[in-house]
Structure formats: C-alpha cells, structure tokens
Motif scaffolding. Sequence first.
Motif, PDB file in Angstrom:
ATOM      1  N   TYR A  57       7.736 -64.256 -48.731  1.00 28.35           N
ATOM      2  CA  TYR A  57       8.954 -65.075 -48.680  1.00 28.35           C
ATOM      3  C   TYR A  57       9.790 -64.911 -49.937  1.00 28.35           C
ATOM      4  O   TYR A  57      10.950 -64.524 -49.877  1.00 28.35           O
ATOM      5  CB  TYR A  57       8.547 -66.534 -48.480  1.00 28.35           C
ATOM      6  CG  TYR A  57       9.676 -67.503 -48.297  1.00 28.35           C
ATOM      7  CD1 TYR A  57      10.296 -67.645 -47.076  1.00 28.35           C
ATOM      8  CD2 TYR A  57      10.103 -68.295 -49.355  1.00 28.35           C
ATOM      9  CE1 TYR A  57      11.325 -68.547 -46.896  1.00 28.35           C
ATOM     10  CE2 TYR A  57      11.125 -69.205 -49.188  1.00 28.35           C
ATOM     11  CZ  TYR A  57      11.729 -69.327 -47.957  1.00 28.35           C
ATOM     12  OH  TYR A  57      12.740 -70.219 -47.803  1.00 28.35           O
ATOM     13  N   PHE A  58       9.191 -65.161 -51.086  1.00 27.08           N
ATOM     14  CA  PHE A  58       9.954 -65.087 -52.319  1.00 27.08           C
ATOM     15  C   PHE A  58      10.276 -63.646 -52.696  1.00 27.08           C
ATOM     16  O   PHE A  58      11.297 -63.376 -53.308  1.00 27.08           O
ATOM     17  CB  PHE A  58       9.234 -65.824 -53.446  1.00 27.08           C
ATOM     18  CG  PHE A  58       9.185 -67.309 -53.211  1.00 27.08           C
ATOM     19  CD1 PHE A  58      10.340 -68.066 -53.230  1.00 27.08           C
ATOM     20  CD2 PHE A  58       7.986 -67.936 -52.933  1.00 27.08           C
ATOM     21  CE1 PHE A  58      10.307 -69.429 -52.997  1.00 27.08           C
ATOM     22  CE2 PHE A  58       7.934 -69.298 -52.694  1.00 27.08           C
ATOM     23  CZ  PHE A  58       9.091 -70.049 -52.725  1.00 27.08           C
ATOM     24  N   GLY A  59       9.409 -62.715 -52.323  1.00 26.24           N
ATOM     25  CA  GLY A  59       9.715 -61.304 -52.546  1.00 26.24           C
ATOM     26  C   GLY A  59      10.950 -60.885 -51.774  1.00 26.24           C
ATOM     27  O   GLY A  59      11.808 -60.156 -52.280  1.00 26.24           O
ATOM     28  N   LYS A  60      11.077 -61.361 -50.548  1.00 23.00           N
ATOM     29  CA  LYS A  60      12.244 -61.035 -49.720  1.00 23.00           C
ATOM     30  C   LYS A  60      13.501 -61.687 -50.296  1.00 23.00           C
ATOM     31  O   LYS A  60      14.571 -61.077 -50.314  1.00 23.00           O
ATOM     32  CB  LYS A  60      12.009 -61.486 -48.280  1.00 23.00           C
ATOM     33  CG  LYS A  60      13.057 -61.012 -47.323  1.00 23.00           C
ATOM     34  CD  LYS A  60      13.041 -59.499 -47.229  1.00 23.00           C
ATOM     35  CE  LYS A  60      13.990 -58.995 -46.181  1.00 23.00           C
ATOM     36  NZ  LYS A  60      14.037 -57.539 -46.144  1.00 23.00           N
ATOM     37  N   VAL A  61      13.369 -62.916 -50.756  1.00 20.40           N
ATOM     38  CA  VAL A  61      14.519 -63.597 -51.372  1.00 20.40           C
ATOM     39  C   VAL A  61      15.004 -62.815 -52.590  1.00 20.40           C
ATOM     40  O   VAL A  61      16.202 -62.607 -52.785  1.00 20.40           O
ATOM     41  CB  VAL A  61      14.163 -65.058 -51.753  1.00 20.40           C
ATOM     42  CG1 VAL A  61      15.238 -65.674 -52.624  1.00 20.40           C
ATOM     43  CG2 VAL A  61      13.962 -65.891 -50.505  1.00 20.40           C
ATOM     44  N   CYS A  62      14.065 -62.362 -53.425  1.00 20.67           N
ATOM     45  CA  CYS A  62      14.438 -61.562 -54.600  1.00 20.67           C
ATOM     46  C   CYS A  62      15.135 -60.276 -54.179  1.00 20.67           C
ATOM     47  O   CYS A  62      16.111 -59.849 -54.807  1.00 20.67           O
ATOM     48  CB  CYS A  62      13.209 -61.243 -55.444  1.00 20.67           C
ATOM     49  SG  CYS A  62      12.567 -62.671 -56.314  1.00 20.67           S
ATOM     50  N   GLU A  63      14.649 -59.656 -53.114  1.00 18.52           N
ATOM     51  CA  GLU A  63      15.269 -58.429 -52.618  1.00 18.52           C
ATOM     52  C   GLU A  63      16.696 -58.692 -52.143  1.00 18.52           C
ATOM     53  O   GLU A  63      17.617 -57.930 -52.447  1.00 18.52           O
ATOM     54  CB  GLU A  63      14.438 -57.863 -51.465  1.00 18.52           C
ATOM     55  CG  GLU A  63      14.973 -56.575 -50.899  1.00 18.52           C
ATOM     56  CD  GLU A  63      14.148 -56.097 -49.710  1.00 18.52           C
ATOM     57  OE1 GLU A  63      14.722 -55.424 -48.844  1.00 18.52           O
ATOM     58  OE2 GLU A  63      12.942 -56.396 -49.661  1.00 18.52           O
TER      59      GLU A  63
END
Length: 101
Positions: A57-63
Amino acid sequence: MLSITTAEAGEMKIAGSLTRQSEKAEIALKNRDHVLNMGRQLEEMELKMRDALIHIYFGKVCEVFGNMRKFQGNKVEQERKLMQAGLTAALAKRRAAQPEE
C-alpha cells in the motif's frame, strides 16, 4: 482510506481491502490454552498483514507521488529550457549588433 487534496491535482482517494486466512494445529489441554493459542496466532497474522500493507500500500503511494513529482519536474524542465533558449537568442542578437574589432 487515504485522501489527499492539492490545488494542482485536485482530490485523490486511495482505498483497499486485505483478507488473510490461517490455520494452525496446536495442543490445548484447557480452554485457557486455546485462547492463548488463538491470541498468539492473531498477533502473528496482524504483524504479517501490517508488513504487507507497508510494502504494498505505502510502496504504491510512494510510487504514485514519485510519478507526480516527476511530471511536475518535467514542466519545470520545459520552462528552464525555454528560458535558456530565450537567453541564448538574446545573447546571439546582442553579439550580432556589436561591431567587430
């Protein structure tokens, strides 16, 4: 749900759902042992789900935000190139107007 509002991008909402199931056989001689085993298993699953959320989730948000910054960076880069071309043209015009020695 994560919601972010900016003047340039407008409103953005990110939401999701995560379900996990686990099965484990343990010895429970008393009811208390059964509750302890369930609590331990719930805590293990909670940690696994939390780690999954952090990575996915947070990895995708950062991306997504990285791509937004990159897009805004392209706009700034284009403005810089236009300014550079304008300055180069102005200097060339100035040199052409000066008498040669």
